[in-house]
Design a protein around this motif. Structure first.
Motif, PDB file in Angstrom:
ATOM      1  N   LYS A 228       0.885  -1.221   0.034  1.00 43.56           N
ATOM      2  CA  LYS A 228       0.110  -0.007   0.146  1.00 43.56           C
ATOM      3  C   LYS A 228       1.037   1.411  -0.076  1.00 43.56           C
ATOM      4  O   LYS A 228       0.670   2.250  -0.786  1.00 43.56           O
ATOM      5  N   ASN A 229       1.746   1.125   0.745  1.00 44.31           N
ATOM      6  CA  ASN A 229       2.810   2.435   1.018  1.00 44.31           C
ATOM      7  C   ASN A 229       3.388   2.609  -0.320  1.00 44.31           C
ATOM      8  O   ASN A 229       3.904   3.838  -0.910  1.00 44.31           O
ATOM      9  N   VAL A 230       4.156   1.582  -1.091  1.00 49.46           N
ATOM     10  CA  VAL A 230       4.646   1.703  -2.472  1.00 49.46           C
ATOM     11  C   VAL A 230       3.900   2.108  -3.149  1.00 49.46           C
ATOM     12  O   VAL A 230       4.172   3.078  -4.368  1.00 49.46           O
ATOM     13  N   LYS A 231       2.494   1.841  -3.499  1.00 50.72           N
ATOM     14  CA  LYS A 231       1.610   2.036  -4.341  1.00 50.72           C
ATOM     15  C   LYS A 231       1.337   3.745  -4.266  1.00 50.72           C
ATOM     16  O   LYS A 231       1.148   4.539  -5.327  1.00 50.72           O
ATOM     17  N   ARG A 232       1.302   4.107  -2.860  1.00 47.07           N
ATOM     18  CA  ARG A 232       0.886   5.408  -2.706  1.00 47.07           C
ATOM     19  C   ARG A 232       2.358   6.413  -3.187  1.00 47.07           C
ATOM     20  O   ARG A 232       2.182   7.576  -3.740  1.00 47.07           O
ATOM     21  N   LEU A 233       3.594   5.729  -2.904  1.00 48.10           N
ATOM     22  CA  LEU A 233       4.610   6.578  -3.251  1.00 48.10           C
ATOM     23  C   LEU A 233       4.734   6.685  -4.901  1.00 48.10           C
ATOM     24  O   LEU A 233       5.104   7.807  -5.228  1.00 48.10           O
ATOM     25  N   LEU A 234       4.232   5.677  -5.617  1.00 46.31           N
ATOM     26  CA  LEU A 234       4.367   5.630  -6.989  1.00 46.31           C
ATOM     27  C   LEU A 234       3.432   6.552  -7.470  1.00 46.31           C
ATOM     28  O   LEU A 234       3.630   7.396  -8.505  1.00 46.31           O
ATOM     29  N   VAL A 235       2.217   6.755  -6.908  1.00 46.98           N
ATOM     30  CA  VAL A 235       1.149   7.718  -7.263  1.00 46.98           C
ATOM     31  C   VAL A 235       1.612   8.855  -7.177  1.00 46.98           C
ATOM     32  O   VAL A 235       1.390   9.887  -8.010  1.00 46.98           O
ATOM     33  N   LEU A 236       2.320   9.428  -6.170  1.00 46.16           N
ATOM     34  CA  LEU A 236       2.941  10.849  -5.768  1.00 46.16           C
ATOM     35  C   LEU A 236       4.057  10.936  -6.721  1.00 46.16           C
ATOM     36  O   LEU A 236       4.529  11.930  -7.216  1.00 46.16           O
ATOM     37  N   ALA A 237       5.028   9.873  -6.797  1.00 43.38           N
ATOM     38  CA  ALA A 237       6.207   9.989  -7.414  1.00 43.38           C
ATOM     39  C   ALA A 237       6.177  10.402  -8.880  1.00 43.38           C
ATOM     40  O   ALA A 237       7.003  11.151  -9.530  1.00 43.38           O
ATOM     41  N   LEU A 238       5.262   9.795  -9.708  1.00 36.43           N
ATOM     42  CA  LEU A 238       5.515  10.190 -11.310  1.00 36.43           C
ATOM     43  C   LEU A 238       5.267  11.588 -11.397  1.00 36.43           C
ATOM     44  O   LEU A 238       5.986  12.129 -12.196  1.00 36.43           O
ATOM     45  N   PRO A 239       4.107  12.107 -11.204  1.00 40.84           N
ATOM     46  CA  PRO A 239       3.856  13.562 -11.403  1.00 40.84           C
ATOM     47  C   PRO A 239       5.020  14.434 -10.643  1.00 40.84           C
ATOM     48  O   PRO A 239       5.454  15.517 -11.261  1.00 40.84           O
TER      49      PRO A 239
END
Length: 532
Positions: A228-239
């Motif tokens: 869950k935390n990694v997914k949240r990171l990816l969602v924030l990291a791309l933009p």
């Protein structure tokens, strides 16, 4: 530790890196000038360096730091360590895959992405491909190092992450010194520099890895798993990667356009090195320190402190960057001549690079302010809005660069960059104000015009001082004479600017000291402020 002391800690490491960077560029300019090997090396190095700033520094400083800090607050160091291992496993796997794909595809990437203008020169094209293949693994090392640097910044251990980049320049200076001592030709120097970049990535990774261990966190390897935390990171990291790397996106696009003219890529790179000194020392320090501080103030519900942090950061950046911008605009050519004009670096190159540097001076406040505005979005986990503004700025840059390059060549590309930077800065600031995320600060609003006036008066005085010291700054003057003259001008400019800034009320030591102490007390009141 007060806000200014934290800025100073990061800035000192960055300043050291920039000073060594100047030494590196001086040696490189003498050895390679703005010739085909210099173009090939700069184009090849721009590719992994752009990816590093896009997907490593930009993404992780924007997305990883708030999440890592949240884990420390919620679950302590053990929770933060587990989160770090989850991220490390995914990041390492992605970087390994990306490196293999890029290495295999490098000829196509150079042909269509990095430098399509090199295709007409088979030797330059081949050298660029080979150097890029050697250097691209540097991206993997620096991406992992950026993650660990974000951990260190969240733990208030700023120095190791700030000092690590110095070793890139130290290693490359050693390579250039050895090449000069042994009398190597330009081609061998270019390839030796490429291997030096690769080695420096390993050294920088080792430094921050050791620092993280000393901070009490040992990172073990876990098989990649999208928690869950990694997914949240990816969602924030791309933009965030797109937003934080707006300058790098523009530079990569501009490298592509500039490859159509011989020497253009190297001229832009030499000017960028000088311009990066104030941008890096002030901008990176502010962005690095402000993000975790602002995120902590918002998590604790202290909106007044968050507003104060943002206003003090803008005040700090303008106070230091306005005189730097004015100085670059007025005395760019004497600076370039003193630093670079020797060996294979000709007076014509000095004139070209000087013009580019003067244009960059006009954009310096914009790019530093962008670094001060972005944490206001990232600390609230909003990376989408800045990404949209970044896309608008890229469109402005590309359209202007394509329009101006046939007319103004390298200077046209620099102009496109600074216009895009100002567009981005204005959009970011207007949105923060519109959303109510930027507190109104009357004293700050009254001081900013006074700082502009102080910098303008300083620039006028500097202009006449340069005319008066003309013989000492001329191309035929000895290097030590030029160096003393430039240093004298810088000291006189600093004295006059600071006297004007404090004399007109544009800056106040009592006010700065009072606000810094208030910021320090608020930070000390939070339980996560102390590093282990």
């Amino acid at each position: 530790m007060s806000l200014v002391k934290k800025f100073a800690t990061v800035a000192s490491g960055t300043l050291m890196s920039r000073v060594f960077g100047f030494t590196r560029e001086m040696l490189m300019a003498s050895a390679l000038g703005t010739g085909p090997i210099a173009d090939a090396f700069n184009a090849a190095f721009r590719f992994p360096n752009t990816f590093r700033r896009l997907f490593a520094e930009g993404a992780f400083n924007a997305a990883f730091v708030p999440l890592f800090a949240k884990e420390i607050e919620a679950n302590g160091l053990d929770g933060a360590r587990r989160f770090s291992e989850e991220v490390f496993g995914v990041l390492f796997t992605v970087l390994l895959t990306l490196t293999i794909l890029m290495e295999v595809s490098m000829p196509l990437i150079v042909r269509y992405v990095i430098a399509p203008g090199f295709v007409e020169d088979p030797m330059k094209f081949d050298n660029t491909v080979r150097m890029a293949i050697i250097m691209f693994p540097y991206l993997a090392c620096m991406s992992l190092a950026a993650m660990m640097s974000g951990m260190l910044n969240s733990l208030h251990r700023y120095f190791a992450a700030a000092i690590a980049p110095v070793f890139l320049n130290v290693i490359l200076i050693g390579v250039l010194a050895y090449a000069w001592y042994t009398g190597q030709d330009g081609r061998h120097v270019g390839y030796a520099l490429s291997w030096g970049v690769m080695v420096s990535g390993l050294v920088q990774l080792a430094i921050v890895w050791i620092a993280v261990r000393n901070a009490g966190i040992t990172i073990g390897f876990r098989l990649p798993h999208l928690t869950k935390n990694v997914k949240r990171l990816l969602v924030l990291a791309l933009p965030a990667a797109v937003t934080g790397g707006i300058t790098q996106i523009n530079l990569l696009i501009n490298t592509n356009i500039a490859s159509a003219k011989s020497g253009a890529i190297s001229s832009l790179a030499y000017a960028d090195r000088i311009y990066q000194l104030p941008l890096g020392v002030v901008g990176i320090a502010v962005a690095t320190v402000l993000l975790p501080e602002l995120a902590r103030a918002l998590r604790s519900g202290n909106l007044k402190e968050a507003s104060s942090l943002q206003n003090r950061s803008v005040e700090f950046t303008l106070f230091l960057t306005l005189p730097a911008a004015a100085a670059l605009l007025v005395m760019s050519e004497p600076i370039v001549r003193m630093l670079y004009e020797r060996g294979n670096f000709s007076p014509t190159s000095t004139h070209t690079v000087g013009n580019i540097l003067a244009v960059y001076g006009l954009g310096l406040p914009a790019f530093v302010l962008i670094k001060a505005f972005l944490p206001g979005f990232f600390a609230r986990e909003d990376t989408r809005t800045p990404m949209i503004f970044a896309a608008i700025a890229v469109a402005v840059n590309v359209s202007l660069a394509l329009t101006l390059f046939p007319i103004m060549y390298e200077t046209g590309i620099a102009t496109a960059e600074i216009v895009a930077g100002w567009v981005n800065a204005i959009l970011l600031f207007a949105t923060l104000v519109w959303r109510g995320h930027w507190g109104r600060d009357i004293p700050l609003l009254t001081r900013i015009p006074r700082l502009f006036i102080s910098a303008a008066i300083m620039a006028i005085g500097l202009h006449y001082a340069i005319i008066w010291m003309g013989p000492a700054l001329a191309p035929h003057a000895p290097l030590h004479t030029q160096a003393v003259a430039v240093l004298t001008l810088v000291i006189l400019a600093m004295i006059s600017y600071f006297a004007l800034a404090f004399g007109t009320g544009g800056a106040s030591l009592a006010m700065i000291r009072r606000n810094v102490k208030r910021g320090a007390k608020a930070a000390e009141a939070t339980p996560t402020d102390a590093a282990p």
